[in-house]
Design a protein around this motif. Structure first.
Motif, short mmCIF file in Angstrom:
data_model
loop_
_atom_site.label_atom_id
_atom_site.label_comp_id
_atom_site.label_asym_id
_atom_site.label_seq_id
_atom_site.Cartn_x
_atom_site.Cartn_y
_atom_site.Cartn_z
N UNK A 107 0.98 -1.04 -0.15
CA UNK A 107 -0.03 -0.22 -0.02
C UNK A 107 0.73 1.23 0.07
N UNK A 108 0.34 2.14 -0.95
CA UNK A 108 1.49 3.37 -1.16
C UNK A 108 1.23 4.17 0.29
N UNK A 113 9.24 0.15 -2.57
CA UNK A 113 8.75 -0.35 -3.84
C UNK A 113 9.72 -1.18 -4.62
N UNK A 114 10.87 0.21 -4.77
CA UNK A 114 11.88 -0.48 -5.69
C UNK A 114 12.93 -1.46 -5.07
N UNK A 164 7.21 18.23 -11.26
CA UNK A 164 8.32 18.48 -10.63
C UNK A 164 8.96 17.55 -9.04
N UNK A 165 7.94 16.95 -8.98
CA UNK A 165 8.11 15.97 -7.51
C UNK A 165 9.10 14.90 -7.97
N UNK A 166 9.89 14.90 -6.91
CA UNK A 166 10.98 13.61 -6.91
C UNK A 166 10.20 12.25 -6.86
N UNK A 167 10.80 11.18 -7.42
CA UNK A 167 10.35 9.97 -7.60
C UNK A 167 11.45 8.97 -7.63
N UNK A 168 11.22 7.71 -7.40
CA UNK A 168 12.17 6.89 -7.65
C UNK A 168 11.38 5.56 -8.42
N UNK A 169 12.34 5.19 -9.46
CA UNK A 169 11.87 4.00 -9.99
C UNK A 169 12.87 2.80 -10.26
N UNK A 170 12.68 1.46 -10.52
CA UNK A 170 13.82 0.40 -10.73
C UNK A 170 14.03 0.29 -12.29
N UNK A 171 15.39 0.68 -12.63
CA UNK A 171 15.74 0.43 -13.97
C UNK A 171 16.37 -1.02 -13.96
N UNK A 172 15.57 -1.73 -15.44
CA UNK A 172 16.24 -2.95 -15.59
C UNK A 172 17.08 -2.74 -16.83
N UNK A 173 18.31 -2.80 -16.69
CA UNK A 173 19.34 -3.09 -17.83
C UNK A 173 19.03 -4.50 -18.72
N UNK A 174 18.94 -4.17 -20.10
CA UNK A 174 18.67 -5.40 -21.01
C UNK A 174 19.32 -4.91 -22.23
N UNK A 175 19.77 -6.13 -23.01
CA UNK A 175 20.11 -5.77 -24.30
C UNK A 175 19.19 -5.06 -25.31
N UNK A 204 10.52 -0.24 -13.93
CA UNK A 204 9.44 -0.69 -13.15
C UNK A 204 9.02 0.34 -12.12
N UNK A 205 7.81 0.66 -12.12
CA UNK A 205 7.34 1.94 -11.43
C UNK A 205 6.15 1.68 -10.50
N UNK A 206 5.89 1.89 -9.29
CA UNK A 206 4.86 1.58 -8.51
C UNK A 206 3.55 2.54 -9.09
N UNK A 207 3.62 3.35 -9.84
CA UNK A 207 2.61 4.23 -10.33
C UNK A 207 2.10 3.59 -11.59
N UNK A 208 2.78 2.71 -12.29
CA UNK A 208 2.49 2.02 -13.51
C UNK A 208 2.48 0.76 -13.48
N UNK A 209 1.72 -0.31 -13.95
CA UNK A 209 1.82 -1.58 -13.89
C UNK A 209 2.55 -1.94 -15.11
#
Length: 206
Positions: A90-91, A116-117, A144-155, A161-166
């Motif tokens: 839950x956020x 989440x990340x 303008x708000x700060x946010x954190x996401x997970x970057x998945x490096x691939x070829x 990957x974002x908790x605001x978007x499935x």
């Protein structure tokens, strides 16, 4: 013999995730599928304090390597982890949960974007993904708000990957301005993203 069998099973699982195959998320024809990282930059205070508690997780060093090509099965694992985490947690902002800001921790039932990340990263590492390819990333939203996401490096490119978007999206298909992320060569270091501002400009109106 039992230990050898376990090692073989682990090798098979990793092969299923990373052996070259057609991507389930095809990379579009674009000039910047991957982020261009620059110099070492400041570590977010929340991550610094997280590293004081989980030192081993912030001391992983990896030699420079190309990002792996993820298989159809690997993409299904990424989607499953992203969706499951978004549904389970839950956020909740740190101030409401801890009474102060910038507390990075593994969430149990509630957490903010960094939490989440962290959980997604942990779960994907447990599935065989390398920490060098799972990078905590700081962005700025259009408001303008700060946010954190997970970057998945691939070829196939850098995916978010974002908790605001499935939906798993190529980083250039988001509406964010990318500021900095964990270094792929050292989990305790952070680097700038040199072409991060171009993404936000290019995404407006898309």
């Amino acid at each position: 013999m039992a230990q050898l069998t376990g090692i073989k099973k682990a090798a098979v699982a990793l092969a299923a995730v990373f052996v070259s195959a057609s991507a389930a998320i095809p990379a579009p024809n674009a000039t910047a599928l991957s982020m261009q990282t620059g110099a070492i930059t400041s570590q977010p205070i929340g991550h610094y304090e997280f590293c004081q508690k989980y030192r081993a997780e912030c001391e992983i060093k990896t030699k420079s390597m190309t990002a792996p090509r993820v298989t159809d099965f690997g993409w299904s694992v990424i989607r499953e982890v992203n969706l499951a985490t978004n549904r389970e947690i839950t956020p909740m902002i740190d101030m409401d949960q801890f009474g102060k800001d910038e507390v990075w921790s593994y969430p149990v039932a509630a957490g903010d974007c960094e939490d989440f990340v962290l959980l997604k990263r942990k779960r994907l590492m447990e599935k065989g993904f390398s920490p060098a390819d799972l990078l905590i990333t700081v962005v700025r939203k259009p408001d303008g708000e700060g946010h954190a996401v997970l970057t998945v490096r691939t070829a196939q490119g850098d995916f978010i990957l974002d908790n605001l978007d499935n939906e798993i999206k190529l980083w250039t298909k988001t509406s964010y301005r990318f500021l900095k992320r964990q270094a792929s060569f050292n989990t305790g270091r952070w680097v700038t993203i040199e072409n991060g501002a171009e993404v936000l400009v290019g995404s407006v109106g898309n």
